[in-house]
Scaffold this active site. Sequence first.
Site, PDB file in Angstrom:
ATOM      1  N   ASP A 283       0.804  -3.035  -4.101  1.00  0.00           N
ATOM      2  CA  ASP A 283       0.275  -2.937  -2.748  1.00  0.00           C
ATOM      3  C   ASP A 283       0.741  -4.187  -1.984  1.00  0.00           C
ATOM      4  O   ASP A 283       1.326  -5.120  -2.558  1.00  0.00           O
ATOM      5  CB  ASP A 283      -1.258  -2.791  -2.748  1.00  0.00           C
TER       6      ASP A 283
HETATM    7  C1  BGC Z   1      -2.848  -0.702   1.887  1.00  0.00           C
HETATM    8  C2  BGC Z   1      -1.996   0.419   1.348  1.00  0.00           C
HETATM    9  C3  BGC Z   1      -0.829   0.662   2.262  1.00  0.00           C
HETATM   10  C4  BGC Z   1      -0.047  -0.623   2.393  1.00  0.00           C
HETATM   11  C5  BGC Z   1       1.210  -0.500   3.231  1.00  0.00           C
HETATM   12  C6  BGC Z   1      -2.040  -1.920   2.249  1.00  0.00           C
HETATM   13  O1  BGC Z   1      -2.786  -2.844   2.974  1.00  0.00           O
HETATM   14  O2  BGC Z   1      -3.826  -1.030   0.930  1.00  0.00           O
HETATM   15  O3  BGC Z   1      -2.768   1.570   1.176  1.00  0.00           O
HETATM   16  O4  BGC Z   1      -0.043   1.709   1.779  1.00  0.00           O
HETATM   17  O5  BGC Z   1      -0.881  -1.584   2.989  1.00  0.00           O
HETATM   18  O6  BGC Z   1       0.946  -0.385   4.557  1.00  0.00           O
END
Ligand code: BGC
Length: 747
Positions: A283
Amino acid sequence: MNQLIRLLIIALAFVSCQKKSSKSDYIEQRVEEILSKMSLQEKVGQTSLRGTSSRVKGDLSEDLKNAVRNGEIGVFLNVMNPKYVDELQRIAIEESPNGIPLIFARDIIHGYKTIFPIPLGMAASWNAEVAETSARVSAIEAAESGIRWTFSPMLDIARDARWGRIAESPGEDPYLASVLATAFIKGYQGDSLNSENSMIACAKHFLAYGAAEGGRDYNTTIVNEELLRNVYLPPFKAAFDAGAQTVMSSFNDINGVPASGNKFILKKILRDEYNFDGFVVSDWNSVTEMIPHGYAKDDKHAAERAITAGLDMEMTSTSYEDYLLALMDEGKVTEEQLNDFVRNILRVKLRMGLFENPYREKVDASKWYAQSHLEAAKEAAIKSTVLLKNNKTLPLNKNQRIALIGPLADAPVDQLGTWTFDGDGNYSLTPKQAFAENKSKFVFAEGLKYSRDKSSAGFKKAIAAAEKSDVIVFIGGEEAILSGEAHSRADISLPGAQEQLIDALHKTGKPLVLVIMAGRPIALGNIMDKVDAIVMAWHPGTMAGPALYDILNGKAQPEGRLPVTWPKQGAQCPIYYNHPNTGRPASADSFVGINDIPVGAWQSSLGNNSHYLDLGFEPHFPFGYGLNYGEIEYEKTIVSSNKLRRNETIQVSCTLHNKGNYPITETVQLYIQDVVGDIVRPVKELKGFKKIRIAKGESVSAEFTISTKDLEYVDSSMNYVVEDGDFNVWIAPNSADGIKASFELIE
Ligand code: BGC
């Protein structure tokens, strides 16, 4: 035709057929071929995902182009200009050392331009077809901008309405979530990964992110392995079985080990047990966030932890880029580990057909908000809507004068919900617009400007509108920003002065319909008795207006069912229907409320069970709950035999009567309880559901087949077992109802 040409054609057909049938061997060969030509630098580049927070803002910088030219980047996140997509891709293909294409990714969570209900709303449809269509439409629209990878579906089981990301979740039940996972993957990825309108899906967040302590986002999770396997893993397994190509490691630590450095989940479960052959992405910055977690001392150490755990691609932080080669020199990681990451990434790029068809070239904007897409979004919004209460107030009748009130009755952006970067509020149809378009007799007075508005300045106008009308429709809830990532709430009641306004409207004596648009269940204790009907619309998306218009006016039937237990207050969370029993289970018979305890009572635990003195133990509404217009009656559950032998099946059935005035599509639910287990088993578990259409006045029999597979679970030795003994079974309209039957599993 000359004989030679004919033979040549046959030979060519044979070769092409061979190629097709051994596609994966062919891909593996190509992977090895490409890998063998790559420099170490280029290999590290494939593991790097750049986000807008790094270098893609405004025009493409020379630095950025050079990074692509040198093969330092494998994937881009959030490049939203199709011209840049093609330009960067052209540099990668024509100027980088081995011409490896880039992937362009984005969070397309519940629609790209045409916005569907939030995922929790989609889950409320209990409808795989609707979920699949929403994902298909998302892929068709997003791929038009060159986006071929979405960070969706989110498959985190969520048992806590305070958690902001419950809005993005498939709800609390592993069976329902697995059905939806399969549907979303099919929809995003389409029939063929290499079709130009297929987006590869990303099952996220691996793992147990939804178990965040106290519903506070990013928090620690403590989940024993049985629970991980019985509750949190099944939707992911379903996604991989359906062909999900990627998976995202979560922010949280699981039993002390952050997911992005967690060998147990990324290696043992994902690779050894599930044979997953796509790639794992972290993530956002979750690799270097292992430093504040207290699991890595610096970026280099974080990279070492993540590499050792088997994480293939790092999102936005750059610890692989900065330290992987140094770690290799020091012997802390090996080139073979890096090769494996690159293999996983190249395999997916090859499957996507990016080497053959890398460019977007022409954007067909007519696909965005296409009529068929808008219709699909309306259908999804209708099917997701849950009727929670109805004192014969709904459906409205055509001659009624309506007072349309509330901060979300005309809120084109907020009705879209969380994670809708690309959905344009100008395309939204709000309830107010839909009432106007359908020439309803209505007056509109918002009463409050937005959901958190505390000012009573608009009350007077709203009350006056109510007084002049026959019925009040109040559309309130939460603005989109109050749920989603990092937006947890401790108090989950209606924010701002909405309760006060509802109270004032109630005092007019007019029938009052409450429509809620929100990213989570809302605590209704203070207003429950002041409203005559409650409709949960979640954040329904672009077509909220027409969908709600049809539901409220009886042109469509509410079919949605709750995918989560609806608590009375945030303080009751976590709360979920499939909990184990305690030694002193809560029950209405033994409940002693706070006001029932005599003053000066002798201290004793007797008479009290697992409940709150001041809140009881029941939720507002159970999992699976939802009303119809009209009435369905369930007879008792019948089993075809009260003994089930292994490798045989039994039938469970129930007769349903439609006693109302409308044809109804009923969501018939099958629940089973394993009465005694090697570990304590849930009081009930959903094992199947069916949508059954029942005409007015008709009776139908709903039937399910139970096999031993339905009784399987992971025991204390981490084995999948089916244990002999007693089972209870219910065919029911929700998790709290139904008439129990029983059977015994025997050898
Ligand atoms: C979130 C994810 C997301 C990623 C990319 C993160 O802050 O937890 O779910 O896909 O950002 O934007």
